[in-house]
Design an enzyme around this catalytic site. Structure first.
Site, short mmCIF file in Angstrom:
data_model
loop_
_atom_site.label_atom_id
_atom_site.label_comp_id
_atom_site.label_asym_id
_atom_site.label_seq_id
_atom_site.Cartn_x
_atom_site.Cartn_y
_atom_site.Cartn_z
N ASN A 89 54.07 41.60 8.22
CA ASN A 89 52.63 41.31 8.23
C ASN A 89 51.89 42.22 9.21
O ASN A 89 52.39 42.52 10.29
CB ASN A 89 52.39 39.84 8.60
CG ASN A 89 53.00 38.91 7.57
OD1 ASN A 89 53.33 39.34 6.47
ND2 ASN A 89 53.16 37.65 7.94
N HIS A 106 55.63 47.05 9.32
CA HIS A 106 54.62 47.67 8.44
C HIS A 106 53.31 47.96 9.18
O HIS A 106 52.27 48.15 8.55
CB HIS A 106 54.36 46.77 7.23
CG HIS A 106 55.50 46.75 6.24
ND1 HIS A 106 55.58 45.88 5.18
CD2 HIS A 106 56.62 47.50 6.17
CE1 HIS A 106 56.69 46.10 4.49
NE2 HIS A 106 57.35 47.08 5.08
N CYS A 114 46.31 58.55 14.48
CA CYS A 114 45.85 59.90 14.14
C CYS A 114 46.91 60.57 13.26
O CYS A 114 48.06 60.74 13.69
CB CYS A 114 45.62 60.73 15.40
SG CYS A 114 45.19 62.45 15.01
N LEU A 199 58.23 29.37 -0.30
CA LEU A 199 57.63 28.41 -1.21
C LEU A 199 58.44 28.32 -2.49
O LEU A 199 58.68 27.24 -3.03
CB LEU A 199 56.19 28.83 -1.52
CG LEU A 199 55.29 27.82 -2.19
CD1 LEU A 199 55.18 26.54 -1.37
CD2 LEU A 199 53.89 28.41 -2.41
P1 OAD Z 1 54.47 38.79 -1.22
O1 OAD Z 1 53.06 38.48 -1.60
O2 OAD Z 1 55.23 39.74 -2.05
O3 OAD Z 1 55.30 37.44 -1.19
C1 OAD Z 1 54.83 36.30 -0.53
C2 OAD Z 1 55.91 35.24 -0.58
O4 OAD Z 1 55.46 34.12 0.17
C3 OAD Z 1 56.22 34.72 -2.01
O5 OAD Z 1 57.63 34.68 -2.18
C4 OAD Z 1 55.61 33.32 -2.02
O6 OAD Z 1 56.37 32.41 -2.80
C5 OAD Z 1 55.69 32.94 -0.56
N1 OAD Z 1 54.67 31.97 -0.13
C6 OAD Z 1 53.37 31.85 -0.55
N2 OAD Z 1 52.75 30.86 0.09
C7 OAD Z 1 53.66 30.33 0.95
C8 OAD Z 1 53.64 29.26 1.90
N3 OAD Z 1 52.55 28.54 2.09
N4 OAD Z 1 54.77 29.00 2.61
C9 OAD Z 1 55.90 29.74 2.40
N5 OAD Z 1 55.97 30.75 1.53
C10 OAD Z 1 54.88 31.04 0.82
O7 OAD Z 1 54.43 39.23 0.33
P2 OAD Z 1 55.56 39.99 1.18
O8 OAD Z 1 56.91 39.62 0.73
O9 OAD Z 1 55.20 39.83 2.60
O10 OAD Z 1 53.68 46.01 2.19
O11 OAD Z 1 55.27 41.49 0.75
C11 OAD Z 1 56.05 42.51 1.30
C12 OAD Z 1 55.24 43.77 1.43
O12 OAD Z 1 54.66 44.09 0.17
C13 OAD Z 1 54.03 43.67 2.34
O13 OAD Z 1 54.36 43.87 3.70
C14 OAD Z 1 53.13 44.75 1.84
C15 OAD Z 1 53.27 44.45 0.36
O14 OAD Z 1 52.99 45.46 -0.51
C16 OAD Z 1 52.90 47.10 2.29
O15 OAD Z 1 51.69 47.06 2.10
C17 OAD Z 1 53.64 48.35 2.64
#
Ligand code: OAD
Length: 232
Positions: A89, A106, A114, A199
């Site tokens: 995050n 990230h 820069c 979740l």
């Molecule tokens: P995602 O949006 O891919 O996944 C979010 C996860 O959180 C899913 O598996 C949901 O089921 C879960 N979720 C949603 N609400 C929840 C809650 N209240 N409690 C528990 N879990 C919940 O996000 P990330 O896995 O963080 O990278 O994404 C990884 C990376 O992809 C990010 O850091 C970003 C993105 O593209 C870059 O921008 C480089």
């Protein structure tokens, strides 16, 4: 059990009002990754990219940590061994909840970088194209976030912690973006117990020895209390 490594993703901040990426209505259903989260997109249309991150910076600044962030900070404070928090995050809600030494693999919305000399400084609320670097004066300021095609930050440190982990937990992450999605394999290989808290099942759920499903604000505090109760 001594060393705990925790990986968090957007799901841990969802109940603080920050949208995830891949859930229905998530950020990647409203914006194209190629446009706002790649170096090529930034070269093509820096104003668009700055608008995207400026909006997220404003939103993140208003958000408050939820019970999951607070519980993880509590674990860091009371656990006798080491608790390493690695987050994908770009918000600062772990720190706002009291966590220390968070590894932002990230990057961070609060930072500016820069692209010419690598200098980092605190981002203003609004960044704009041609923002000049306070050190070298090049008009090459960009958000200090990692885009697709770029190397995540502090990977050597993360891999060392994973190799020494006794327990690895992934919280609120879909398991779709590498290298983070592969950390469970690294930790399991090092002999760690692995647990997914999410979740819904992630893309790599089958790699975890233990799974717990539900909203982070409920299941993370429960898990933390169990761990702390077991240790005392
Ligand atoms: P995602 O949006 O891919 O996944 C979010 C996860 O959180 C899913 O598996 C949901 O089921 C879960 N979720 C949603 N609400 C929840 C809650 N209240 N409690 C528990 N879990 C919940 O996000 P990330 O896995 O963080 O990278 O994404 C990884 C990376 O992809 C990010 O850091 C970003 C993105 O593209 C870059 O921008 C480089």
């Amino acid at each position: 059990m001594k060393n705990i490594v925790i990986l968090t993703g957007a799901g841990v901040s969802a109940e603080s009002g920050l949208g995830t990426f891949r859930d229905a209505g998530g950020l990647w259903s409203q914006h194209r990754i190629e446009d706002v989260a790649t170096p090529e997109g930034f070269a093509r249309d820096p104003a668009l990219v700055h608008r995207f991150y400026n909006a997220r910076r404003v939103q993140a600044a208003k958000a408050r940590p939820n019970a999951a962030h607070l519980a993880l900070a509590r674990l860091q404070t009371h656990w006798r061994g080491r608790v390493t928090l690695v987050t994908q995050n770009v918000d600062a809600l772990h720190e706002a909840g009291g966590a220390r030494r968070v590894i932002h693999m990230h990057g961070e919305l609060a930072g500016a970088l820069c692209a010419a000399c690598g200098h980092r400084w605190q981002a203003p609320d609004e960044m704009s194209p041609g923002q000049s670097c306070p050190r070298c004066a090049a008009p090459k300021g960009r958000p200090d976030v990692v885009w697709f095609g770029e190397m995540p930050y502090r990977m050597d440190e993360v891999l060392t912690h994973l190799a020494e982990a006794d327990l690895f937990a992934a919280i609120g992450t879909s398991g779709t973006v590498y290298p983070a999605a592969g950390f469970v394999e690294d930790a399991a290989h090092a002999g760690a117990h692995t647990v997914e808290l999410n979740l819904e099942p992630s893309s790599v759920v089958s790699s975890f020895a233990e799974r717990r499903f539900g909203p982070a604000s409920r299941i993370v505090p429960e898990w933390v209390e169990e761990l702390l109760g077991r240790a005392t």
